[in-house]
Motif scaffolding. Structure first.
Motif, PDB file in Angstrom:
ATOM      1  N   VAL A 439       0.853  -1.191   0.000  1.00 21.83           N
ATOM      2  CA  VAL A 439       0.000   0.000   0.000  1.00 21.83           C
ATOM      3  C   VAL A 439       0.888   1.240   0.000  1.00 21.83           C
ATOM      4  CG1 VAL A 439      -1.849   1.220   1.209  1.00 21.83           C
ATOM      5  CG2 VAL A 439      -1.717  -1.288   1.317  1.00 21.83           C
ATOM      6  N   ASP A 440       0.533   2.223  -0.851  1.00 20.53           N
ATOM      7  CA  ASP A 440       1.330   3.445  -0.903  1.00 20.53           C
ATOM      8  C   ASP A 440       0.847   4.457   0.132  1.00 20.53           C
ATOM      9  OD1 ASP A 440      -0.923   4.726  -1.901  1.00 20.53           O
ATOM     10  OD2 ASP A 440      -0.195   4.827  -3.956  1.00 20.53           O
ATOM     11  N   LYS A 441       1.475   5.618   0.153  1.00 19.60           N
ATOM     12  CA  LYS A 441       1.178   6.631   1.167  1.00 19.60           C
ATOM     13  C   LYS A 441      -0.223   7.206   1.029  1.00 19.60           C
ATOM     14  CE  LYS A 441       3.459  10.322  -1.514  1.00 19.60           C
ATOM     15  NZ  LYS A 441       2.223  11.001  -1.889  1.00 19.60           N
ATOM     16  N   ASP A 442      -0.849   7.027  -0.148  1.00 20.40           N
ATOM     17  CA  ASP A 442      -2.207   7.505  -0.359  1.00 20.40           C
ATOM     18  C   ASP A 442      -3.255   6.429  -0.103  1.00 20.40           C
ATOM     19  OD1 ASP A 442      -1.322  10.078  -1.150  1.00 20.40           O
ATOM     20  OD2 ASP A 442      -0.860   9.288  -3.151  1.00 20.40           O
ATOM     21  N   SER A 443      -2.816   5.327   0.522  1.00 24.02           N
ATOM     22  CA  SER A 443      -3.691   4.194   0.866  1.00 24.02           C
ATOM     23  C   SER A 443      -4.207   3.451  -0.358  1.00 24.02           C
ATOM     24  CB  SER A 443      -4.878   4.659   1.747  1.00 24.02           C
ATOM     25  OG  SER A 443      -4.408   5.192   2.964  1.00 24.02           O
ATOM     26  N   TRP A 481     -11.217 -13.902   8.084  1.00 26.18           N
ATOM     27  CA  TRP A 481     -11.848 -13.968   9.409  1.00 26.18           C
ATOM     28  C   TRP A 481     -11.573 -12.697  10.213  1.00 26.18           C
ATOM     29  CZ3 TRP A 481     -15.531 -16.512  11.735  1.00 26.18           C
ATOM     30  CH2 TRP A 481     -15.561 -16.658  13.113  1.00 26.18           C
ATOM     31  N   ASN A 482     -10.390 -12.069  10.012  1.00 28.17           N
ATOM     32  CA  ASN A 482     -10.047 -10.811  10.686  1.00 28.17           C
ATOM     33  C   ASN A 482     -11.124  -9.756  10.512  1.00 28.17           C
ATOM     34  OD1 ASN A 482      -6.448 -10.791  10.092  1.00 28.17           O
ATOM     35  ND2 ASN A 482      -7.592 -11.379  11.900  1.00 28.17           N
ATOM     36  N   ARG A 483     -11.815  -9.793   9.389  1.00 30.43           N
ATOM     37  CA  ARG A 483     -12.738  -8.718   9.056  1.00 30.43           C
ATOM     38  C   ARG A 483     -13.970  -8.687   9.960  1.00 30.43           C
ATOM     39  NH1 ARG A 483     -13.252  -8.340   2.587  1.00 30.43           N
ATOM     40  NH2 ARG A 483     -14.178  -6.356   3.255  1.00 30.43           N
ATOM     41  N   ASN A 484     -14.138  -9.726  10.777  1.00 31.31           N
ATOM     42  CA  ASN A 484     -15.218  -9.718  11.753  1.00 31.31           C
ATOM     43  C   ASN A 484     -14.891  -8.854  12.967  1.00 31.31           C
ATOM     44  OD1 ASN A 484     -17.115 -11.711  10.570  1.00 31.31           O
ATOM     45  ND2 ASN A 484     -15.374 -13.091  10.812  1.00 31.31           N
ATOM     46  N   PHE A 485     -13.630  -8.405  13.055  1.00 31.10           N
ATOM     47  CA  PHE A 485     -13.181  -7.694  14.239  1.00 31.10           C
ATOM     48  C   PHE A 485     -12.664  -6.309  13.853  1.00 31.10           C
ATOM     49  CE2 PHE A 485     -12.815 -12.271  14.805  1.00 31.10           C
ATOM     50  CZ  PHE A 485     -13.596 -12.456  15.930  1.00 31.10           C
ATOM     51  N   SER A 486     -11.916  -5.679  14.713  1.00 25.34           N
ATOM     52  CA  SER A 486     -11.515  -4.295  14.486  1.00 25.34           C
ATOM     53  C   SER A 486     -10.323  -4.207  13.536  1.00 25.34           C
ATOM     54  CB  SER A 486     -11.154  -3.640  15.823  1.00 25.34           C
ATOM     55  OG  SER A 486      -9.981  -4.233  16.355  1.00 25.34           O
ATOM     56  N   GLU A 487     -10.054  -2.983  13.053  1.00 24.42           N
ATOM     57  CA  GLU A 487      -8.917  -2.758  12.151  1.00 24.42           C
ATOM     58  C   GLU A 487      -7.593  -3.065  12.844  1.00 24.42           C
ATOM     59  OE1 GLU A 487      -9.168   1.237  10.833  1.00 24.42           O
ATOM     60  OE2 GLU A 487     -11.052   0.960   9.727  1.00 24.42           O
ATOM     61  N   GLY A 488      -7.586  -3.037  14.170  1.00 27.89           N
ATOM     62  CA  GLY A 488      -6.365  -3.330  14.908  1.00 27.89           C
ATOM     63  C   GLY A 488      -5.905  -4.765  14.768  1.00 27.89           C
ATOM     64  N   ASP A 489      -6.754  -5.629  14.238  1.00 24.22           N
ATOM     65  CA  ASP A 489      -6.360  -7.024  14.018  1.00 24.22           C
ATOM     66  C   ASP A 489      -5.667  -7.213  12.674  1.00 24.22           C
ATOM     67  OD1 ASP A 489      -7.419  -7.502  16.445  1.00 24.22           O
ATOM     68  OD2 ASP A 489      -8.986  -8.878  15.799  1.00 24.22           O
ATOM     69  N   GLN A 490      -5.561  -6.148  11.875  1.00 27.46           N
ATOM     70  CA  GLN A 490      -4.731  -6.208  10.675  1.00 27.46           C
ATOM     71  C   GLN A 490      -3.276  -5.956  11.065  1.00 27.46           C
ATOM     72  OE1 GLN A 490      -6.105  -3.740   7.386  1.00 27.46           O
ATOM     73  NE2 GLN A 490      -8.178  -3.709   8.227  1.00 27.46           N
ATOM     74  N   LEU A 677      -8.435   0.145   5.331  1.00 28.96           N
ATOM     75  CA  LEU A 677      -7.122   0.292   5.957  1.00 28.96           C
ATOM     76  C   LEU A 677      -7.225   1.103   7.242  1.00 28.96           C
ATOM     77  CD1 LEU A 677      -5.152   1.022   2.723  1.00 28.96           C
ATOM     78  CD2 LEU A 677      -4.386  -0.656   4.403  1.00 28.96           C
ATOM     79  N   PRO A 678      -6.322   0.861   8.193  1.00 27.67           N
ATOM     80  CA  PRO A 678      -6.277   1.728   9.383  1.00 27.67           C
ATOM     81  C   PRO A 678      -6.041   3.186   8.979  1.00 27.67           C
ATOM     82  CG  PRO A 678      -4.952  -0.246   9.704  1.00 27.67           C
ATOM     83  CD  PRO A 678      -5.361  -0.244   8.270  1.00 27.67           C
ATOM     84  N   ASN A 679      -6.507   4.099   9.793  1.00 25.23           N
ATOM     85  CA  ASN A 679      -6.405   5.523   9.451  1.00 25.23           C
ATOM     86  C   ASN A 679      -4.958   6.014   9.373  1.00 25.23           C
ATOM     87  OD1 ASN A 679      -9.175   5.924   9.256  1.00 25.23           O
ATOM     88  ND2 ASN A 679      -9.377   6.189  11.473  1.00 25.23           N
TER      89      ASN A 679
END
Length: 925
Positions: A439-443, A481-490, A677-679
């Motif tokens: 992922v680049d700097k512009d997400s 499966w991660n997508r069932n939870f918060s972005e912090g699990d990425q 993506l996380p902020n």
């Protein structure tokens, strides 16, 4: 049973009931003074060990405790700044006893500031292990509900002894203040001794319980249910049931473990082991005798196996048991208990299995009185665990590392890593697929890859484009499966791409080159050949007590002069901090993103007329029958299929088939999107400088691939399921010639737990179709239950050489979707193998065809360059993401280019004990 035995047993029960019901309350009085001066200590804490009985001394140091005590108790007196006093009190037929305490001033007392200053990373690692031994195991639902409020009072010391095992010792200058929100107790624990070895531990001390006030009636009911549930699963309840001959057959079952026989191998089938290695024990046949002092002696003939029938539990010991199991043994042949079933001397008992898991979180005060009329809810775990806590146990997260910390356009990136699980015991049931995005700097996602998870490990690679613009990128990794939870699990890792000819500026700073309690000691020798140098590398792994220890790790060797160590990557130790971050109590999830066991497909079936049933079977075929499977839609036409294993892109044929195998309706396939993506995307802090040497080299994958290696890869891609008959590994169960000669098919299916087209609880609740049938190496697709039976009825068991079943934890990379419902492999005595090419060819007429991406193909690191080719210099000299020690030793032969002055060796991984380690070493050649 003769008349005398009947009389003795009932006399024992009468005696026991009399001693329980007729006991009067006892009283302990006394005084607490300061040693040396004799002055009274007012407001000292005095309590009966392991109970809720406690009091404070008055202005004269006097105290009084009254309660229903056993014949012998420990009374504890404590005062801030003084050494805790403990006295054993024996009533010996008396109802009142007086004791006097003289407490000495604690000369070594440190302030809270001084204690907190001693906390460093080593202390934090030791404290985590301390909590696992002292409070609760990591997979215990109670673990998140018990907490030490003053952890800074705990100190650790590593003790080495000349004779006997070395150990970690913990001490506490002040009593530990603990809240157990699972059972509703405030606990004060005076730690006297704590010793932890690699495979064993022990601790003891004096403990006082105070019942917490519930905030509402629901909390009170939860605590009451939790206490009753813990009691029923305790050794105390087992002892009382034994003494009173009142064991509930719905709660407990006891078996005597018979000695092993040399001519028989024990199986993991519980029904087979009954009366062979296990003998059922009637509770009234266990011998017990009163000792005359209010205690009782229970005699055990050997090792006993206890089944907690009302306690659902994951079971790895038997294939057909789904409740908790304990083992109990008295080395002296007996053990003593008081009239409440409490062991007088706990060292007389050896506990393992479920009872051996008990920690402070599941220990009740000795004065707890169970309510025999209390009805526990269907599952205590459901009562004590909040929805967020139950969801938290299902979470997983990716951790990745790469061969170096920065790259250039056109280079190859080699990746390795592992899955982190909030509940490690569930790891086998969670994701088998990991997605990685550049992922680049512009997400914006520039490049994506898909890698498989094998036994919790990840191995992958990316080939960067020559046109990739230099800049600060990130690698984002996640599972479906991660997508069932918060972005912090990425997982998000900074990924600098530099302009060729430049490198990160070399800074002189102190870097942490060693982390963890495991020390890696390298030894190597160098020999020269015509085209490269050969390093024989030995790595010796030792724990903090200088004992060899095994582990899994990622190993990299880089050229010190060609690669700058930025020391800014996300280490495994940092990543594992995620394990300490639970979900908010308000978190909820419908778990709409299923677990992936391989490449997955989802879509919608559109019927061609209204007479079609609401639920339809969808047949999925990869290529020319390389893999196939059948799934059912839901009532809205949505279907989900997982378990395909292939690389690159494959043609997938999909259709709904009627009973005559004619396609009908149409299918719309859904294509996977990416999660948000996380902020805030992380980035490294660095400056760049020109590379001072002219022979700047890159990590390119294609330089050292041999022709014969291409041939091997081609052979792998042409391998069919029939070829893999010799590579299935150990089956879950197997029926051999001896049993096949004497059993009927009804007996065989019962022994294999195969009923109604399913194996036991495998795929419970799922509509997966019939298992894959393989006869003499020939795979038989599309079998309905009737077709399955018609094929098998052609054989008599005596005509078969073997029946092998694969049902639990199937390796999807071998069987694919076809084996999702299990596999039955039959070999006949007169059978023959058909060879790699099957006569069956797939007719795709009526099927819709879709190109579907599979796992990303990537070049493995070239470890074996040709001997007749000069090996040119490269930044990465060696990469092994799946390194593993044997008896504490790792060996490898590494080809080093001429001109390399020094190498940087990095190891990062986890020991068999779960200890994280990281070490960086620079070695001159």
């Amino acid at each position: 049973m003769d008349r005398n035995q009947f009389f003795m047993r009932h006399f024992f029960l009468i005696l026991l009931f009399f001693s329980v019901e007729a006991t009067l309350a006892q009283t302990v009085t006394g005084v607490v003074r300061e040693k040396g001066t004799g002055l009274p200590l007012p407001f000292a804490n005095v309590f009966v060990n392991n109970t809720t009985y406690g009091a404070a001394s008055d202005e004269n140091g006097e105290f009084k405790l009254t309660g229903d005590f056993p014949s012998e108790i420990e009374v504890v007196a404590s005062f801030v700044g003084y050494v805790t006093g403990v006295q054993v009190v024996s009533f010996q037929g008396k109802n009142e006893v007086r004791v006097e305490f003289e407490l000495a001033f604690n000369e070594s007392s440190l302030s809270e500031v001084e204690l907190k200053s001693k906390r460093d990373k080593s202390w934090e690692r030791d404290f985590r292990r301390f909590e696992e031994v002292f409070l609760a195991l990591p997979d215990d639902p109670y673990r998140s509900q018990i907490e030490i409020h003053n952890p800074w009072v705990v100190d650790f010391e590593k003790v080495k002894v000349e004779k006997g095992p070395n150990y970690l010792k913990a001490s506490a200058q002040e009593p530990l203040k603990i809240s157990n929100r699972a059972l509703g107790y405030e606990i004060v624990f005076y730690l006297q001794d704590f010793r932890m070895l690699r495979n064993a531990s022990r601790f003891y001390g004096q403990v006082f319980y105070r019942e917490m006030d519930p905030i509402d009636s629901l909390t009170g009911a939860r605590w009451e249910s939790g206490r009753e549930g813990v009691y029923r699963s305790s050794v105390r309840n087992l002892n009382m049931s034994t003494l009173l001959n009142t064991m509930d057959s719905l709660e407990l079952a006891v078996y005597y473990v018979l000695p092993d026989k040399e001519d028989r191998k024990r199986t993991n089938d519980f029904t087979v082991e009954i009366n062979k290695s296990l003998k059922p024990v009637a509770v009234d046949s266990i011998l017990k005798r009163p000792l005359g002092n209010g205690n009782y002696r229970i005699f055990l003939p050997g090792r006993m196996e206890v089944h907690h029938l009302d306690k659902p539990w994951r079971n790895d010991y038997y294939i057909n048991v789904s409740h908790a199991i304990s083992w109990i043994q008295a080395p002296e042949g007996y053990y003593d208990v008081d009239r409440k079933g409490i062991p007088v001397n706990p060292t007389q008992l050896l506990l393992s299995g479920y009872l051996g898991r008990q920690r402070l979180a599941r220990i009740l005060p000795l004065d707890f009185v169970p309510d025999k009329k209390f009805e526990i809810s269907e599952t205590v775990a459901e009562v004590v665990s909040s929805p967020a806590a139950r969801l938290n146990r299902l979470r997983e997260k990716v951790w990745l590392t790469s061969n170096k910390e920065y790259f250039y356009p056109g280079e190859t990136v080699w990746l390795g890593g592992k899955m982190l699980y909030q509940e490690p015991s569930l790891g086998d049931t969670l994701s088998r697929v990991v997605y990685v995005d550049l992922v680049d700097k512009d997400s914006e996602i520039i490049q994506s890859a898909t890698f498989s998870v094998e036994q919790g490990k990840i191995n992958g690679g990316l080939e960067l484009s020559q046109d990739l613009l230099p800049g600060d990128y990130v690698l984002r990794a996640y599972t479906h499966w991660n997508r069932n939870f918060s972005e912090g699990d990425q997982f998000v890792l900074p990924f600098p791409v530099l302009k060729p000819g430049f490198r990160p500026e070399v800074e002189t700073k102190e870097q942490e080159s060693y982390f963890g309690e495991i020390l890696v000691d390298p030894e190597f020798s160098i020999t020269d050949s015509l085209t490269y140098r050969v390093m024989d590398l030995n790595l010796e792994f030792r724990d903090q007590f200088d004992n060899p220890i095994d582990g899994d790790f990622v190993l990299s060797l880089t050229d010190v002069d060609a690669v700058v160590d930025m020391d800014q990557g996300i280490r495994l130790e940092q990543a594992m901090n995620w394990l300490d971050r639970g979900l908010a109590e308000t978190f909820r999830s419908e778990l709409t993103f299923p677990i992936e066991y391989g490449i997955s497909l989802s879509g919608k079936f559109i019927p061609d007329n209204k007479r079609r049933p609401p639920v339809n079977p969808i047949t999925i075929v990869r290529g020319d029958l390389e893999d196939y499977g059948r799934v059912l839609t839901d009532s809205t036409g949505i279907f989900w299929a997982s378990g395909l294993y292939y690389a690159d892109t494959a043609q997938i044929a999909i259709a709904a088939l009627d009973e005559k195998m004619n396609p009908y309706g149409s299918v719309e396939l859904f294509f996977r999107d990416s999660p948000v993506l996380p902020n805030d995307l992380p980035k490294y802090s660095y400056k760049i400088e020109p590379i001072p040497v002219e022979d700047h080299s890159l990590d390119l994958s294609g330089d050292f691939i041999l022709l014969e290696e291409f041939v091997k890869e081609e052979e792998k891609t042409r391998e069919t399921m029939a070829d893999r008959n010799y590579g299935y590994g150990e089956p879950t169960q197997e029926i051999g010639p001896e049993d096949l000669e004497k059993l009927t098919f009804i007996d065989i299916w019962g022994k294999l737990r195969f009923r109604g087209g399913q194996f036991g609880n495998y795929n419970f609740g799922e509509k997966t179709g019939m298992p894959l049938l393989i006869i003499n190496g020939q795979s038989l697709p599309y079998l309905t239950e009737r077709e399955f039976e018609e094929i098998l009825i052609q054989y008599e068991p005596s005509q078969l050489e073997s029946i092998k079943v694969y049902s639990d934890n199937i390796d999807k990379s071998i069987f694919g979707m076809a084996g999702y419902a299990g596999v039955i492999m039959i070999e006949t005595k007169k059978g023959f193998r058909t060879g790699p090419e099957s006569d069956r060819k797939f007719n795709s007429s009526g099927f819709q065809l879709f190109p579907v991406s599979g796992f990303t193909e990537f070049p493995e690191f070239p470890k074996n360059p040709p001997a007749d080719r000069y090996l040119r210099k490269k930044p990465t000299l060696y990469w092994e993401p799946n390194a593993k020690t044997t008896e504490g030793l790792y060996k490898s032969t590494i080809k080093i280019p001429y001109g390399v002055r020094a190498i940087r060796l990095k190891v990062e991984g986890v020991s068999v004990d779960g200890e994280v380690f990281y070490q960086v070493m620079e070695m001159e050649l």
